[in-house]
Design an enzyme around this catalytic site. Sequence first.
Site, PDB file in Angstrom:
ATOM      1  NE  ARG A 391      -4.171  -1.834   2.119  1.00  0.00           N
ATOM      2  CZ  ARG A 391      -5.209  -1.867   2.945  1.00  0.00           C
ATOM      3  NH1 ARG A 391      -5.332  -0.958   3.905  1.00  0.00           N
ATOM      4  NH2 ARG A 391      -6.133  -2.799   2.820  1.00  0.00           N
ATOM      5  CG  ASN A 427      -1.177  -6.886  -0.268  1.00  0.00           C
ATOM      6  OD1 ASN A 427      -1.889  -7.730  -0.789  1.00  0.00           O
ATOM      7  ND2 ASN A 427      -1.618  -6.081   0.695  1.00  0.00           N
ATOM      8  CD  GLU A 428      -4.913  -4.712  -0.324  1.00  0.00           C
ATOM      9  OE1 GLU A 428      -4.825  -3.692   0.393  1.00  0.00           O
ATOM     10  OE2 GLU A 428      -5.646  -5.675  -0.051  1.00  0.00           O
ATOM     11  CG  ASN A 429       2.244  -2.740  -4.598  1.00  0.00           C
ATOM     12  OD1 ASN A 429       2.204  -3.948  -4.795  1.00  0.00           O
ATOM     13  ND2 ASN A 429       2.961  -2.204  -3.625  1.00  0.00           N
ATOM     14  NE  ARG A 466      -5.907  -9.853  -2.532  1.00  0.00           N
ATOM     15  CZ  ARG A 466      -6.403  -8.631  -2.324  1.00  0.00           C
ATOM     16  NH1 ARG A 466      -5.608  -7.627  -2.062  1.00  0.00           N
ATOM     17  NH2 ARG A 466      -7.710  -8.423  -2.363  1.00  0.00           N
TER      18      ARG A 466
END
Length: 822
Positions: A391, A427-429, A466
């Site tokens: 993030r 993850n969730e970039n 992801r």
Amino acid sequence: MIPVRKLKSLLILLLATAGHITIAQQKTRLINNWEFVRQDLGGVWEAVRPVTPGNPESLPIWDKVNLPHCFNARDAVDPDVNYYQGPGWYRTTLNINNPYANGRTLLHFEGAGQKTDVYVYTTKVTSHLGGYDEWTADITKAVEDFKKTDVFNKQFKGKVPVEIRCDNSRDLESIPSQLSDFNVYGGIYRYLNLVYVPALSLDKIFASAEVDKAGVLGKLDIKARFYNPGNSQSAQGKIEITDPQGKVIASAPYNLNAINTDVKLAGFQVKKPKLWSPADPALYKVTVTVKSGDQTFTQTEKVGFRNFEFVDNGPFNLNGKRLLLRGTHRHEDNAGVAEAMTEDMMVKEMQLMKDMGVNFIRLGHYQQSRIILNLCDSLGILVWEEEPWCRGGLGGEVYKNQARAMLTNMIEQHYNHPAIILWGLGNENDWAGDFPEFDKAKIHAFMAEQNDRAHQLDPSRKTTIRRCDFCADVPDVYSPSIWAGWYRGIYTEYKKTTEEEFKKVKHFFHAEWGGDSHALRHSENPDNALSKVKTGTGTDERLGDASLVGGAARVSKDGDWSESYICNLFDWHLKEQETMPWLTGSAFWIFKDFSTPIRPDNPIPYMNQKGVVERDMTPKESYYVFQSYWTEKPMAHIYGHTWPIRWGEAGEYKMVKVYSNCDNAELFVNGKSMGIKKRNSQDFPAAGLHWQVTFNKGKNNIKVIAHKGKTTVTDEIDQEYQTDKWDKPAHMVFQKIAEVNGIITVQVKLVDSKGIQCLDAVNWVNFSLAGDGKLLDDLGTSSGSRKVQVYNGRAIISLKTNGGKSVVGVASPGLQSVFINL
């Protein structure tokens, strides 16, 4: 007669005087005799200066602790405060006596968060950035210098003072982002080891074990990286390969004249190796010995031979056969200790996963303890492990350099584990927020750079991310966002959505699905919220969907958070996955409830409650849903072990569900057979093992007898059936319900004006205590939180009496507080 023990000592002494001795390598976990203060100091001198006991000027006051230790063992789930983020100091004194002439004395950190400084007395030895990779502080020179001072003997009586400053302060230029849905903990929360090594030793062994698809020919190449601060120019030694039965199957000597870089030591062929798999995790042992002068160092690694493939536009194959990856996720977090889990805790957790039938795990969202990877190897659990780029966007060069280093360290430190098949790049970039700029092209470019780096470091494994659709073309395997029945859509849309996403990429995997459940809360109408949710608009998670207010109708906001609902959601997904032959696999989020700073309004404040076990590893009902689909050992579990009272009309039909992997089952209610049902995974719910029954008012006994082949298993529960109707909560009934070994458990019930328990109540309650005892709170569990939403009109908590008297109270907005004298 000379005792055997003394003879052994004499033999060691004789060998030593002969000039050829292999001194036992020494590695000691530093667990006891630590002190800690959760604040900063004016400088390291405040940790070592002479003080007079009892002197009020001798501040700060240090607490005695054991390692591993986390700053946030309690406050991560304290409902009244934000968890502490800042510096903390540890100190101890060590007896340091390195047995190797010119050897090195090391402090080996298995993980400490998030920025760490190491001191010997007042000398700063080193610093490290990153809370999840392993690293070493060489304290040899600092110890030698300190031993030459008068302070060594006068103040510290021949011991060496060591001080360690950890700091988990917020920092936008550090990963993971503070926007992440988990705590960025502080402390020495993994094991710290005192290690003695010779002047020349091994830093890392890279053992590459490969086997062809037919499983006939295995190759094992051994490279080494030496730890050589003395700049030795030569080394010799031997490599031994031991098979899973303990037999040495190959060995080779080596002789090196240059050891400045990673060096290939040997290559072996292993014909028809025993293959590693979840069903039979066969491990070979690689032992590398290095000798320099009269000193010898030995390092052992375990490897496994397996061949895996993500078939283009198809399923996952292991050793030439399709394997449906049945997965979950893990955070390093546990009740009472936060991230500072002991090895015993880790073993228990991973065995619970294996007993549930897990064959795959995503370690989210950072490199995890070497103990976990060793357990995955030995238990047969395939692994996706990822760097903590999670993030927030993309920072500057300091930020990117940390990401580069942490990806490199993760791959190099866990290179030999056969369990690992996927390296996670992020993850969730696609989640912005840490920087004024959110440039998708720059994020894509850095993702591509990290992807190349991972392949250069380890060509044998695949890369993955992801939920970052604009980077979906970068990694080998992609996982989109699909949360059917929780953040968006309803769970019956799962298969259709998954098929659509599967067609968009060459290699698909579904990481993260499921939903929250408040342990001990059950519902007679769990799917009620589905009627409010708009379908056909997607099943992904979007910004704001995790909020409990605002936005479109969604189960995460409008549902009842009951164990009943989440069992239905899991049940539907699992039965659908059995009819998806193209599916590589999935991993539901998450195995165990964990703490998070961004969910203060959840039924347990600051807890993500998506686990199938609570934060203290107590299984929820949903644990057995997975077990019924994923395991072979016969089992049967009647839904409702933690549901003491059901409700409805007199004579109304109620469903009883049995989660079982058996061929058939017979249900008995109050001794009367309700018939035999055959298991059929496509007969939702509970794979056809559901019965419509009527209960007696009051107590009812429910029993199941299930058969799998010649094996019979049973399960049995008692439930009350309430037909009385209730109005809104009018007051609380508070009572002691148990006392065992100085631990008292109390329960509050919310009742209406006629004294009838309000079984659908979800009010908040707050427990308090005055006196000698201590509430067992701040655990992040339904029964271990002083502020909690009630479950079916009740809530429980326990306390230690400490052999004295206490008054326990409970308050709830709009109701009169009540108390118990204990």
